[in-house]
Write an enzyme that holds these catalytic residues in place. Sequence first.
Site, mmCIF file in Angstrom:
data_model
loop_
_atom_site.group_PDB
_atom_site.id
_atom_site.type_symbol
_atom_site.label_atom_id
_atom_site.label_comp_id
_atom_site.label_asym_id
_atom_site.label_seq_id
_atom_site.Cartn_x
_atom_site.Cartn_y
_atom_site.Cartn_z
ATOM 1 N N ASP A 112 43.771 86.673 32.812
ATOM 2 C CA ASP A 112 43.565 87.654 33.890
ATOM 3 C C ASP A 112 44.530 87.401 35.044
ATOM 4 O O ASP A 112 45.024 88.333 35.674
ATOM 5 C CB ASP A 112 42.123 87.615 34.398
ATOM 6 N N ASP B 196 40.552 82.590 29.344
ATOM 7 C CA ASP B 196 39.880 83.730 29.978
ATOM 8 C C ASP B 196 40.439 83.922 31.392
ATOM 9 O O ASP B 196 40.828 85.023 31.796
ATOM 10 C CB ASP B 196 38.372 83.402 30.025
ATOM 11 N N LYS C 183 42.727 70.362 30.147
ATOM 12 C CA LYS C 183 42.316 69.503 31.270
ATOM 13 C C LYS C 183 42.048 68.123 30.673
ATOM 14 O O LYS C 183 40.959 67.557 30.828
ATOM 15 C CB LYS C 183 41.076 70.132 31.933
ATOM 16 N N TYR D 142 31.819 78.630 26.055
ATOM 17 C CA TYR D 142 31.043 79.872 26.003
ATOM 18 C C TYR D 142 30.084 79.895 24.805
ATOM 19 O O TYR D 142 29.145 80.672 24.771
ATOM 20 C CB TYR D 142 31.959 81.098 25.932
#
Length: 354
Positions: free
Chosen positions: A249, A245, A189, A144
């Site tokens: 959620d 992120d 990852k 980001y």
Amino acid sequence: MKNYKIAVIQGDGIGPEIMKEAIKVLDKVSKKYDLKLQYQYADAGGIAYDKLGTALPSQTIKTCEKSDAILFGSVGGPKWDSLPPEEKIEKVALLGLRKHFDLFANLRPAVVYRPLAKASPLRQDIVGNGFDILIIRELTGGIYFGKKVLEENFASDEMTYKKEEVERVARVAFEAALKRNKKVTCVDKSNVLSSSILFRKYVAKTAKNYPKVKLDYLYIDNATMQLIKRPRDFDVIVTTNMFGDILSDQAAMLTGSIGMLASASLNDKGFGLYEPAGGTAPDIAGKNIANPIAQILSGAMMLKHSFGLEDESKAIENAVIKVLKKDYRTADIMETGKNKVSTAGMGTLIADNI
Ligand code: NAD
């Protein structure tokens, strides 16, 4: 008497309603435990934009700088949706504060309390007596914040991590695990991404300083599946900005009630911004029906993480559980046969049970 200064930013929509209840509960805690909590109210979000033309006035930053922690409501709403990208309410207010105070570690508990086990969309045999997961997301690095290119026929987003950025968020995760069930799962990852190889490497190196904490690893794609299949096996999860992120959620949804979930964003001095996981809920704002528990539990997180007041924090959590056990519910978590209460009613009940 211990004395703490708290910058209170109510924000927009349901923000002021649920903040009022959090203050009600904190006032009760301060009386019972002989603390002095001083509230410094400041504007941010749409309300600040309307008054001063910016969602994060410099006066608000100054108030926060002079405080020991920030208790934040939520910002934004349909009224400001059409603002240009550089003036977007959430971006200016929230990202502005994160950046200014270098709030690099985002703590998002995903807790299913036993009385609310039925609210989870998961099968009841999977939920059991509930679960308690703490997701720690790196908040100021990664994709980001990397270099961005957007051309007509080409786009790219750079994902970078530095050793120090990983180590500091890993320390937050291991310290948190020491106070919980002593298990950290590193989610990355690293089978594909170089930044994840580095992330995993320095989480593993940091683990050497915490021999009492068990560390395991999952790739992000597998983690999303395991979180649904066996949520009770997780304790603390530490992960990069983008994976955190998404995962936080997903975990929030597994609890079935966004109005119950608090969060903290911390820097390395223990200074933090504490806020509910949900937004300004414009559909129910001003109706005295929003669930104030996420805001109240944000206050509890503030006592624990910024002020080191473990007992006082636990007192709030216990009061929340007691009120739920007594079958009081706000509209969002209502079940047949329970007693429906308003925003203010829930706040009063929790304060009375401190
Ligand atoms: P939202 O979280 O505000 O609402 C989603 C749904 O959850 C709505 O049905 C709402 O009624 C419900 N809900 C949320 N909190 C609740 C509570 N405490 N009690 C009962 N129900 C609750 O998300 P959204 O609709 O996508 O966003 C609304 C506005 O909030 C937007 O302007 C968005 O930008 C902003 N927002 C702000 C933050 C923040 O300040 N951190 C975070 C998310 C969204």
